[in-house]
Design a protein around this motif. Structure first.
Motif, PDB file in Angstrom:
ATOM      1  N   LEU A 179      65.288  24.327  37.362  1.00  0.00           N
ATOM      2  CA  LEU A 179      65.768  23.428  38.402  1.00  0.00           C
ATOM      3  C   LEU A 179      65.771  21.981  37.916  1.00  0.00           C
ATOM      4  N   PHE A 180      64.729  21.628  37.180  1.00  0.00           N
ATOM      5  CA  PHE A 180      64.663  20.286  36.608  1.00  0.00           C
ATOM      6  C   PHE A 180      65.867  20.037  35.710  1.00  0.00           C
ATOM      7  N   SER A 181      66.191  21.032  34.900  1.00  0.00           N
ATOM      8  CA  SER A 181      67.316  20.891  33.986  1.00  0.00           C
ATOM      9  C   SER A 181      68.636  20.781  34.737  1.00  0.00           C
ATOM     10  N   LEU A 182      68.842  21.639  35.719  1.00  0.00           N
ATOM     11  CA  LEU A 182      70.116  21.692  36.419  1.00  0.00           C
ATOM     12  C   LEU A 182      70.340  20.494  37.332  1.00  0.00           C
ATOM     13  N   MET A 183      69.243  19.951  37.909  1.00  0.00           N
ATOM     14  CA  MET A 183      69.389  18.883  38.890  1.00  0.00           C
ATOM     15  C   MET A 183      69.289  17.484  38.270  1.00  0.00           C
ATOM     16  N   LEU A 184      68.344  17.302  37.369  1.00  0.00           N
ATOM     17  CA  LEU A 184      68.078  15.956  36.880  1.00  0.00           C
ATOM     18  C   LEU A 184      68.860  15.576  35.631  1.00  0.00           C
ATOM     19  N   ARG A 185      69.231  16.553  34.817  1.00  0.00           N
ATOM     20  CA  ARG A 185      69.979  16.207  33.603  1.00  0.00           C
ATOM     21  C   ARG A 185      71.314  15.543  33.929  1.00  0.00           C
ATOM     22  N   PRO A 186      72.118  16.065  34.880  1.00  0.00           N
ATOM     23  CA  PRO A 186      73.356  15.347  35.224  1.00  0.00           C
ATOM     24  C   PRO A 186      73.081  13.936  35.736  1.00  0.00           C
ATOM     25  N   MET A 187      71.985  13.774  36.491  1.00  0.00           N
ATOM     26  CA  MET A 187      71.650  12.452  36.998  1.00  0.00           C
ATOM     27  C   MET A 187      71.329  11.496  35.851  1.00  0.00           C
ATOM     28  N   ALA A 188      70.559  11.978  34.875  1.00  0.00           N
ATOM     29  CA  ALA A 188      70.235  11.138  33.722  1.00  0.00           C
ATOM     30  C   ALA A 188      71.490  10.784  32.942  1.00  0.00           C
ATOM     31  N   ARG A 189      72.399  11.748  32.815  1.00  0.00           N
ATOM     32  CA  ARG A 189      73.637  11.476  32.081  1.00  0.00           C
ATOM     33  C   ARG A 189      74.462  10.401  32.801  1.00  0.00           C
ATOM     34  N   GLN A 190      74.476  10.458  34.141  1.00  0.00           N
ATOM     35  CA  GLN A 190      75.213   9.449  34.902  1.00  0.00           C
ATOM     36  C   GLN A 190      74.571   8.072  34.756  1.00  0.00           C
ATOM     37  N   ILE A 191      73.234   8.045  34.729  1.00  0.00           N
ATOM     38  CA  ILE A 191      72.529   6.767  34.568  1.00  0.00           C
ATOM     39  C   ILE A 191      72.909   6.120  33.247  1.00  0.00           C
ATOM     40  N   TYR A 192      72.915   6.915  32.187  1.00  0.00           N
ATOM     41  CA  TYR A 192      73.233   6.349  30.881  1.00  0.00           C
ATOM     42  C   TYR A 192      74.716   6.043  30.746  1.00  0.00           C
ATOM     43  N   ALA A 193      75.560   6.787  31.466  1.00  0.00           N
ATOM     44  CA  ALA A 193      76.979   6.450  31.476  1.00  0.00           C
ATOM     45  C   ALA A 193      77.196   5.108  32.177  1.00  0.00           C
ATOM     46  N   LEU A 194      76.457   4.875  33.270  1.00  0.00           N
ATOM     47  CA  LEU A 194      76.550   3.593  33.959  1.00  0.00           C
ATOM     48  C   LEU A 194      76.046   2.462  33.074  1.00  0.00           C
ATOM     49  N   ARG A 195      74.962   2.731  32.326  1.00  0.00           N
ATOM     50  CA  ARG A 195      74.440   1.704  31.428  1.00  0.00           C
ATOM     51  C   ARG A 195      75.464   1.373  30.339  1.00  0.00           C
ATOM     52  N   ALA A 196      76.100   2.411  29.787  1.00  0.00           N
ATOM     53  CA  ALA A 196      77.114   2.173  28.761  1.00  0.00           C
ATOM     54  C   ALA A 196      78.290   1.393  29.333  1.00  0.00           C
ATOM     55  N   ALA A 197      78.700   1.741  30.572  1.00  0.00           N
ATOM     56  CA  ALA A 197      79.801   1.014  31.205  1.00  0.00           C
ATOM     57  C   ALA A 197      79.420  -0.440  31.435  1.00  0.00           C
ATOM     58  N   ASN A 198      78.162  -0.678  31.810  1.00  0.00           N
ATOM     59  CA  ASN A 198      77.704  -2.049  32.017  1.00  0.00           C
ATOM     60  C   ASN A 198      77.724  -2.831  30.704  1.00  0.00           C
ATOM     61  N   GLU A 199      77.307  -2.188  29.607  1.00  0.00           N
ATOM     62  CA  GLU A 199      77.336  -2.857  28.306  1.00  0.00           C
ATOM     63  C   GLU A 199      78.767  -3.176  27.888  1.00  0.00           C
ATOM     64  N   ARG A 200      79.688  -2.234  28.165  1.00  0.00           N
ATOM     65  CA  ARG A 200      81.087  -2.507  27.837  1.00  0.00           C
ATOM     66  C   ARG A 200      81.619  -3.686  28.655  1.00  0.00           C
ATOM     67  N   GLN A 201      81.213  -3.744  29.934  1.00  0.00           N
ATOM     68  CA  GLN A 201      81.670  -4.833  30.785  1.00  0.00           C
ATOM     69  C   GLN A 201      81.131  -6.170  30.303  1.00  0.00           C
ATOM     70  N   VAL A 202      79.864  -6.173  29.862  1.00  0.00           N
ATOM     71  CA  VAL A 202      79.278  -7.402  29.317  1.00  0.00           C
ATOM     72  C   VAL A 202      80.057  -7.851  28.084  1.00  0.00           C
ATOM     73  N   ALA A 203      80.413  -6.883  27.220  1.00  0.00           N
ATOM     74  CA  ALA A 203      81.191  -7.220  26.029  1.00  0.00           C
ATOM     75  C   ALA A 203      82.559  -7.779  26.411  1.00  0.00           C
ATOM     76  N   LEU A 204      83.193  -7.169  27.421  1.00  0.00           N
ATOM     77  CA  LEU A 204      84.497  -7.670  27.867  1.00  0.00           C
ATOM     78  C   LEU A 204      84.373  -9.074  28.446  1.00  0.00           C
ATOM     79  N   ASP A 205      83.304  -9.307  29.220  1.00  0.00           N
ATOM     80  CA  ASP A 205      83.103 -10.635  29.790  1.00  0.00           C
ATOM     81  C   ASP A 205      82.893 -11.669  28.685  1.00  0.00           C
ATOM     82  N   ALA A 206      82.123 -11.281  27.651  1.00  0.00           N
ATOM     83  CA  ALA A 206      81.891 -12.203  26.535  1.00  0.00           C
ATOM     84  C   ALA A 206      83.202 -12.510  25.811  1.00  0.00           C
ATOM     85  N   ALA A 207      84.034 -11.459  25.618  1.00  0.00           N
ATOM     86  CA  ALA A 207      85.327 -11.680  24.969  1.00  0.00           C
ATOM     87  C   ALA A 207      86.229 -12.574  25.824  1.00  0.00           C
ATOM     88  N   ALA A 208      86.187 -12.359  27.143  1.00  0.00           N
ATOM     89  CA  ALA A 208      86.995 -13.199  28.029  1.00  0.00           C
ATOM     90  C   ALA A 208      86.517 -14.648  28.000  1.00  0.00           C
TER      91      ALA A 208
END
Length: 367
Positions: A179-208
């Motif tokens: 249950l831990f694997s099925l329920m929390l792993r997707p949540m962790a993946r989404q958290i790190y996807a959001l973090r990666a998206a935030n880092e990309r946005q910071v890079a875009l803001d710096a470029a802008a």
């Protein structure tokens, strides 16, 4: 079991697994070491009073080693989910370790604790296997361990029901791990996807922000250099020959800032201005070769390249000088083509030249 992804994706997800679930972290390694020590102590204390043959001690030791290898593989193996070959190895090692340990115990079993260490170790290994993204493999291995325990119980005379019973408590932990694997792993993946998206946005803001800074600098240069001339034009003022020449020089300099932003440094601007005043046709082009360099290296290249180009422009008294920063990926970072009355030459600058001032000096004063 799911299919493996490409190595780059597995390597990228490894960080998420370690950070989100503690796989491979120091605290988990310490806890696994404590459990391994407890396993050895319980196994020795539970069987020391009995008269075990040498082959039985060898079997108990082999079982412990198999569990140890499986645990290390779970902690150190890269990839998320765990790659299929390592998954098969870990599941097989867990089943083999239980079999080696159970069939090395005395017949009949005198204490229930004698079967406790291998059962506990197998549950921990398979629960971690489920957390590493392989719950199906963990359950198949658990079922195989139940079969092995039933056969062992029948062979040693305590009955297959007893063998099955010692594996049942582990299924509760397996359910929790799955249950831990099925329920929390997707949540962790989404958290790190959001973090990666935030880092990309910071890079875009710096470029802008950098682009806005360049735009503001160009507008300031336009205001400083062109406003007086534009004001005179708006007032209908008649220009003298010298003022027309200056206006053309300003126009060329502004064009350089657009077409050759990588060469928009004071040394090059001044040298190009003076060369054009002497009647030299100067063409500056930038195809982006500096943009792929690290920030410090690009600044060094711009500084030293600008000084070298200024020297070459200072030597020109007539004709045409074309300066070009090459596109990214080429061996030659920049080149200067000189076509004057007494000289035709093409001088190339590599990144090695930029790092070596002596080599740069030789090219700068090449004749």
């Amino acid at each position: 079991m799911t299919c493996d992804r490409d190595p780059a994706a597995r390597a990228a997800d490894r960080g998420a697994v370690v950070n989100a679930f503690g796989i491979g972290s120091r605290p988990l390694r310490v806890m696994m070491a404590v459990f391994a020590a407890s396993y050895v102590m319980l196994t020795v204390s539970a069987n020391f009073s009995g008269s075990l043959a040498t082959w039985q001690w060898v079997g108990l030791t082999a079982g412990f080693v198999l569990f140890l290898v499986a645990g290390v593989a779970l902690l150190d193996a890269p990839g998320d989910p765990l790659p299929t070959p390592i998954t098969v190895v870990v599941a097989t090692l867990a089943v083999a370790a239980v079999a080696a340990t159970l069939f090395s115990l005395p017949f009949p079993v005198t204490e229930a604790i004698q079967s406790g260490p291998p059962m506990g170790a197998s549950v921990i290994v398979l629960a971690l296997l489920a957390v590493r993204g392989r719950p199906l493999a963990a359950w198949l291995a658990s079922a195989a361990i139940t079969v092995v325990a039933a056969v062992w119980g029948q062979v040693c005379g305590v009955g297959s029901e007893y063998g099955v019973s010692i594996t049942l408590p582990g299924y509760a932990i397996m359910i929790m791990g799955s249950l831990f694997s099925l329920m929390l792993r997707p949540m962790a993946r989404q958290i790190y996807a959001l973090r990666a998206a935030n880092e990309r946005q910071v890079a875009l803001d710096a470029a802008a922000a950098a682009a806005a800074e360049v735009r503001d600098r160009r507008l300031a240069a336009l205001d400083e250099r062109a406003r007086p001339i534009l004001t005179w034009i708006a007032e209908g003022r008649r220009f003298s020959a010298d003022e027309v020449a200056v206006a053309r020089l300003i126009e060329a300099q502004l064009r350089d800032g657009i077409r050759a932003s990588g060469l928009d440094v004071p040394e090059v601007r001044d040298a190009a201005w003076r060369a054009r005043q002497r009647g030299v046709r100067v063409v500056l082009l930038d195809d982006g070769g500096l943009s792929v360099l690290a920030e410090e290296e690009a600044a060094l290249a711009r500084e030293r390249l600008g000084a070298a180009i200024a020297e070459l422009l200072a030597d020109a008294e007539s004709g045409r000088v074309t300066v070009r920063i090459h596109p990214p990926g080429r061996e030659t970072l920049a080149s200067v083509g000189v076509d004057t009355d007494d000289r035709v030459a093409l001088v190339g600058f590599t990144i090695v030249d930029i790092r070596d001032p002596s080599a740069l000096r030789d090219k700068r004063f090449a004749r």
